[in-house]
Design an enzyme around this catalytic site. Structure first.
Site, PDB file in Angstrom:
ATOM      1  N   ASN A 190       0.521  -9.278 -10.640  1.00  0.00           N
ATOM      2  CA  ASN A 190      -0.596  -7.516 -10.927  1.00  0.00           C
ATOM      3  C   ASN A 190      -0.506  -6.532 -11.762  1.00  0.00           C
ATOM      4  O   ASN A 190       0.792  -6.264 -10.950  1.00  0.00           O
ATOM      5  CB  ASN A 190      -1.351  -7.872  -9.219  1.00  0.00           C
ATOM      6  CG  ASN A 190      -2.105  -7.016  -8.658  1.00  0.00           C
ATOM      7  OD1 ASN A 190      -1.036  -5.629  -7.758  1.00  0.00           O
ATOM      8  ND2 ASN A 190      -2.994  -7.143  -9.776  1.00  0.00           N
TER       9      ASN A 190
ATOM     10  N   HIS B 247       2.894  -6.590  -7.442  1.00  0.00           N
ATOM     11  CA  HIS B 247       2.336  -5.216  -8.676  1.00  0.00           C
ATOM     12  C   HIS B 247       3.432  -4.579  -9.417  1.00  0.00           C
ATOM     13  O   HIS B 247       4.152  -3.969  -8.772  1.00  0.00           O
ATOM     14  CB  HIS B 247       0.837  -3.895  -7.705  1.00  0.00           C
ATOM     15  CG  HIS B 247       1.154  -3.449  -8.316  1.00  0.00           C
ATOM     16  ND1 HIS B 247       0.153  -2.154  -7.611  1.00  0.00           N
ATOM     17  CD2 HIS B 247       0.900  -2.701 -10.138  1.00  0.00           C
ATOM     18  CE1 HIS B 247      -0.111  -1.386  -8.510  1.00  0.00           C
ATOM     19  NE2 HIS B 247      -0.182  -1.736  -9.226  1.00  0.00           N
TER      20      HIS B 247
ATOM     21  N   CYS C  89       0.824  -1.498   0.079  1.00  0.00           N
ATOM     22  CA  CYS C  89       0.232   0.036   0.146  1.00  0.00           C
ATOM     23  C   CYS C  89       0.377   1.323   0.123  1.00  0.00           C
ATOM     24  O   CYS C  89       1.674   1.580   0.708  1.00  0.00           O
ATOM     25  CB  CYS C  89      -0.945   0.074   0.859  1.00  0.00           C
ATOM     26  SG  CYS C  89      -2.401   1.410   1.072  1.00  0.00           S
TER      27      CYS C  89
END
Ligand SMILES: Cc1cc2nc3c(=O)[nH]c(=O)nc-3n(C[C@H](O)[C@H](O)[C@H](O)COP(=O)(O)O)c2cc1C
Length: 335
Positions: A205, A172, A103
């Site tokens: 991702n 990611h 995050c």
């Protein structure tokens, strides 16, 4: 060959639904499961919130049988809190635990949680070890390429976290510094896949938003599966479309208008069931335009849907949508 996380058999080349705060809640997960997601995650849950027994964090532990396999994702900056939160979350009965080291948002990363751990791999390893030891469930991790362009250290992360027992890693293809800007770059993900030391499943991702991209990136980057986030919002069919293509080489036509209305209505119904009438209706408002993306002149309907407090009236408006657009071919209109 089947992809396995612990004893969980995800089949060949699984498609994962990404954890998304304020999106990946049980109502949304219900439609994504119907759409064909092979593994889903909760929104991230604050370890501190769980320990304080904050109602908001507790509520996010709600999982349902039909969702399995499902992972609960937690985040935090304090190792002891993460250990305790893992014990609490394990009692909720998920199939696996996931740690968020990706995050990028300020009030998470600047408080030493999420992607901040990419700046302190030693601490990340200790934290992960504490989580692995605190649960009998498999532990997975989701992270980014690194903190910024100068520190793309995800390969070290993959090796060291595998060594202390994580059972899958989702990457990611962006750095923390990139936030959500630019295009995701999966090149480094492929390098990790090619690293003979790395044995755990590696999921790619970032930016997969079509059947073609999923098919191309599967081949190009050699990942074990793909995690999809934003492209599933208002379009849970992405999972079945990608899977159908992999199986048959054919592109399925998009959902019919009626399928869109049905999925939207189901989402609303589940939203009310889980959140109560008022909040359920209110929080559904952000989703309407996603379900009807591409319909010409949808705006007046959207305006009515997002201001209507009565569920019966909302269903009536959805019926009007069905009537008004009945002549359109959604496969072409909404492409
Ligand atoms: C609204 C929103 C909320 C998100 N919340 C989380 C989260 O709680 N945990 C997490 O690991 N990633 C979170 N992410 C990141 C996504 O899981 C995913 O990594 C990112 O959106 C890139 O994938 P995509 O291009 O398929 O959307 C969030 C993304 C969005 C757009």
């Amino acid at each position: 060959m089947s992809v396995k996380i612990g004893n969980i058999d995800l089949g060949e080349f699984p498609l994962l639904l990404a954890p998304m705060e304020d999106v990946s809640d049980p109502p949304f997960r219900f439609v994504c499961k119907q759409g064909g997601a092979d593994l889903m995650y909760t929104e991230f849950i604050s370890s501190e919130g769980l320990i304080r027994d904050a109602a908001k964090s507790r509520k996010k532990l709600d999982i349902f049988e039909y969702e399995r396999p499902i992972g609960i994702q937690i985040f935090g900056s304090d190792i002891e809190s993460m250990r305790e939160a893992t014990e609490i979350a394990t009692l909720a009965g998920p199939d696996l635990m996931d740690i968020n080291y990706g995050c990028p948002v300020k009030n998470v990363a600047c408080r030493g949680a999420g992607s901040a751990l990419l700046q302190d791999i030693d601490k990340m390893v200790k934290m992960t070890e504490a989580v692995v030891k605190a649960t009998h469930l498999p532990v997975t991790v989701k992270t980014r390429l690194g903190w910024d362009d100068n520190t793309k250290n995800v390969e070290e992360v993959a090796e060291r976290l595998q060594d202390i027992g994580i059972q899958a890693l989702t990457i990611h293809g962006r750095t923390r510094a990139q936030l959500y800007k630019g295009e995701a770059d999966w090149t480094l993900i492929r390098e990790i896949k090619r690293n003979p030391r790395v044995k755990i499943p590696i999921f790619g991702n970032g930016d997969v938003d079509s059947v073609v991209k999923a098919a191309n990136w599967r081949l190009e980057y050699e990942v074990d599966g793909i995690m999809i986030g934003r492209a599933a919002i208002g379009y849970p069919w992405i999972f079945r479309e990608v899977k159908h293509f992999f199986k048959t080489g054919e592109v399925l036509p998009g959902p019919t208008l009626q399928e869109r209305i049905t999925a939207c209505s189901t989402h609303l119904e589940k939203s009310i069931e889980w959140k109560g009438h008022k909040t359920g209706i209110f929080e559904m408002r952000r989703h309407y335009s996603n379900y009807f993306k591409g319909l010409p002149d949808f705006k007046p309907f959207r305006m009515r849907l997002v201001s209507e407090p009565d569920v019966e009236n909302i269903y009536e408006i959805l019926e009007e949508v069905a009537f008004k657009f009945s002549n359109y071919d959604p496969a072409t209109v909404m492409a």
